[in-house]
Write a protein that holds these residues in place. Sequence first.
Motif, PDB file in Angstrom:
ATOM      1  N   PRO A 102      33.517 -45.106 -97.579  1.00 13.18           N
ATOM      2  CA  PRO A 102      34.357 -45.711 -96.490  1.00 13.18           C
ATOM      3  C   PRO A 102      33.589 -46.928 -96.023  1.00 13.18           C
ATOM      4  N   GLU A 103      34.010 -47.347 -94.626  1.00 13.75           N
ATOM      5  CA  GLU A 103      33.710 -48.454 -94.355  1.00 13.75           C
ATOM      6  C   GLU A 103      32.124 -48.941 -94.085  1.00 13.75           C
ATOM      7  N   GLY A 104      31.566 -49.865 -95.178  1.00 11.05           N
ATOM      8  CA  GLY A 104      30.001 -49.641 -95.034  1.00 11.05           C
ATOM      9  C   GLY A 104      29.495 -49.586 -95.341  1.00 11.05           C
ATOM     10  N   PHE A 105      29.884 -48.289 -96.211  1.00  9.38           N
ATOM     11  CA  PHE A 105      28.974 -47.873 -97.833  1.00  9.38           C
ATOM     12  C   PHE A 105      28.038 -48.686 -98.657  1.00  9.38           C
ATOM     13  N   GLN A 106      26.840 -48.274 -98.158  1.00  7.99           N
ATOM     14  CA  GLN A 106      25.622 -48.694 -99.191  1.00  7.99           C
ATOM     15  C   GLN A 106      24.613 -49.667 -98.097  1.00  7.99           C
ATOM     16  N   THR A 142      19.502 -55.369-102.436  1.00  8.72           N
ATOM     17  CA  THR A 142      18.390 -54.951-103.329  1.00  8.72           C
ATOM     18  C   THR A 142      19.335 -53.513-104.750  1.00  8.72           C
ATOM     19  N   THR A 143      19.379 -53.954-105.691  1.00 10.56           N
ATOM     20  CA  THR A 143      20.114 -53.148-106.792  1.00 10.56           C
ATOM     21  C   THR A 143      19.924 -52.948-107.549  1.00 10.56           C
ATOM     22  N   GLY A 144      20.712 -52.180-108.318  1.00 10.97           N
ATOM     23  CA  GLY A 144      20.293 -51.383-109.841  1.00 10.97           C
ATOM     24  C   GLY A 144      19.259 -51.119-109.857  1.00 10.97           C
ATOM     25  N   GLY A 145      19.037 -51.684-111.441  1.00 11.81           N
ATOM     26  CA  GLY A 145      16.955 -51.086-111.493  1.00 11.81           C
ATOM     27  C   GLY A 145      15.862 -51.189-110.222  1.00 11.81           C
ATOM     28  N   VAL A 146      15.638 -52.106-109.619  1.00 12.32           N
ATOM     29  CA  VAL A 146      15.077 -52.069-108.502  1.00 12.32           C
ATOM     30  C   VAL A 146      15.117 -50.781-107.034  1.00 12.32           C
ATOM     31  N   THR A 147      16.137 -51.291-107.293  1.00 11.35           N
ATOM     32  CA  THR A 147      16.641 -49.496-105.970  1.00 11.35           C
ATOM     33  C   THR A 147      16.114 -48.208-107.080  1.00 11.35           C
ATOM     34  N   ALA A 148      16.032 -48.390-108.723  1.00 12.43           N
ATOM     35  CA  ALA A 148      15.757 -47.161-108.912  1.00 12.43           C
ATOM     36  C   ALA A 148      15.111 -46.876-109.326  1.00 12.43           C
ATOM     37  N   ILE A 199      22.118 -52.299 -99.905  1.00 11.73           N
ATOM     38  CA  ILE A 199      21.044 -51.454-101.179  1.00 11.73           C
ATOM     39  C   ILE A 199      21.696 -50.247-102.123  1.00 11.73           C
ATOM     40  N   CYS A 200      22.070 -50.862-103.612  1.00 14.48           N
ATOM     41  CA  CYS A 200      22.467 -49.769-103.785  1.00 14.48           C
ATOM     42  C   CYS A 200      22.297 -49.159-106.105  1.00 14.48           C
ATOM     43  N   PHE A 201      22.184 -49.034-105.867  1.00 14.86           N
ATOM     44  CA  PHE A 201      22.240 -48.270-108.040  1.00 14.86           C
ATOM     45  C   PHE A 201      23.878 -49.367-108.486  1.00 14.86           C
ATOM     46  N   ALA A 202      24.654 -48.665-108.521  1.00 15.55           N
ATOM     47  CA  ALA A 202      26.215 -49.282-108.390  1.00 15.55           C
ATOM     48  C   ALA A 202      26.624 -50.038-107.125  1.00 15.55           C
ATOM     49  N   GLY A 203      27.554 -50.910-107.643  1.00 12.73           N
ATOM     50  CA  GLY A 203      27.885 -51.752-106.501  1.00 12.73           C
ATOM     51  C   GLY A 203      29.204 -50.632-105.807  1.00 12.73           C
ATOM     52  N   PHE A 233       8.495 -56.889-100.177  1.00 11.00           N
ATOM     53  CA  PHE A 233      10.218 -57.235 -99.814  1.00 11.00           C
ATOM     54  C   PHE A 233      10.769 -57.516-101.304  1.00 11.00           C
ATOM     55  N   SER A 234      12.095 -56.470-100.968  1.00  6.00           N
ATOM     56  CA  SER A 234      13.086 -56.742-102.571  1.00  6.00           C
ATOM     57  C   SER A 234      14.103 -57.473-102.353  1.00  6.00           C
ATOM     58  N   ALA A 235      14.723 -57.718-103.298  1.00  6.92           N
ATOM     59  CA  ALA A 235      15.732 -58.547-103.352  1.00  6.92           C
ATOM     60  C   ALA A 235      16.259 -59.283-104.530  1.00  6.92           C
ATOM     61  N   ALA A 236      16.501 -57.944-105.223  1.00  4.52           N
ATOM     62  CA  ALA A 236      16.884 -58.188-106.754  1.00  4.52           C
ATOM     63  C   ALA A 236      19.126 -57.952-107.156  1.00  4.52           C
ATOM     64  N   GLY A 237      19.357 -58.119-108.550  1.00  4.98           N
ATOM     65  CA  GLY A 237      20.296 -57.851-108.539  1.00  4.98           C
ATOM     66  C   GLY A 237      20.472 -56.972-109.529  1.00  4.98           C
ATOM     67  N   GLY A 238      19.070 -56.711-110.009  1.00  2.00           N
ATOM     68  CA  GLY A 238      18.864 -55.078-110.792  1.00  2.00           C
ATOM     69  C   GLY A 238      17.952 -55.949-111.792  1.00  2.00           C
TER      70      GLY A 238
END
Length: 319
Positions: free
Chosen positions: A244-248, A204-210, A227-231, A161-166
């Motif tokens: 777009p609306e709801g992007f990522q 779930t963002t940053g290096g964790v997503t990568a 869910i993204c790499f860059a916000g 279960f991932s949950a991170a700011g990077g």
Amino acid sequence: MNWISNYVRPKINSLFSRREMPENLWSKCPECGTMLFHRELRDNLNVCTSCEHHMAITPRDRFADLFDGGVYTEVAVPEPVPDPLHFRDQKRYPDRLKAAQKKTGEHEAMLVAEGEMGRTPVIAAAQDFTFMGGSMGMYVGNAIIAAVTRAVELRRPLILFSAAGGARMQEGILSLMQMPRTTVAVEMLREAGLPYIVVLTDPTTGGVTASYAMLGDVQIAEPGALICFAGPRVIEQTIREKLPEGFQSAEYLLEHGMLDRVTHRKAMRDELITITRLLLGLPPAVKGDLPAPTDVAALPPAQSPAEPAEPSAEPEQTA
């Protein structure tokens, strides 16, 4: 002695004075603003009963719902070198760690456990976003390697279960090194023929997503998860265009083929049981009459049982 002023008046004031309400009895939904009673919110797995917004949930509360009867055993994680860069900004890094430990009651940002889920033995790892934003440091890297090593040793699937700011900036390049470390660890599961299921939660963002968060055999997300790499804000400022609306969001990624499922938190346990047993080639679990876990032990042995120790040892020397 004035009897009225010294006794009667204080007694009357105490009866009619406003009593202060403890702050931890109510939580406000960040999405719709509804005030939720703490017991009602906890019973609903930290999901808003008004708008179904999925709030953050601790790894222990998640494991209590995931494992049969809420029973699980923690997996030991090797301790990394404390404050390797002697980093200091407004506070010293050790002071930030102590403050996060006091706030959450946890030692670090990831918890690893083993137990049975629908009578199917599994290894599970979960990040705690309330611990320094769930940031990926050396401890998180060690935790994932410990989870993978234990999974290969016991021939069990791994659910993360991932949950991170990077990545954790206080550990600099050592934090970024956890991306290849965890990628190699996931490859160990593949070589052993064991399922790796990732549940992406908000955010779930940053290096964790990568790295390890997008390498699962099956990718599941909770509704509305970012869910993204860059916000989105960073991307908008870079390309100077409206996104777009709801992007990522989880729903957007599902629509564009980046995810396999978007599953409500209350249905997540049944979904994971079904998928895990399907990937293991086991018969479906029947509610009220779940099969015994003996059939899991019939999985073929790993091709090279000595391999798991090598990846966990090398990165620890690097860190």
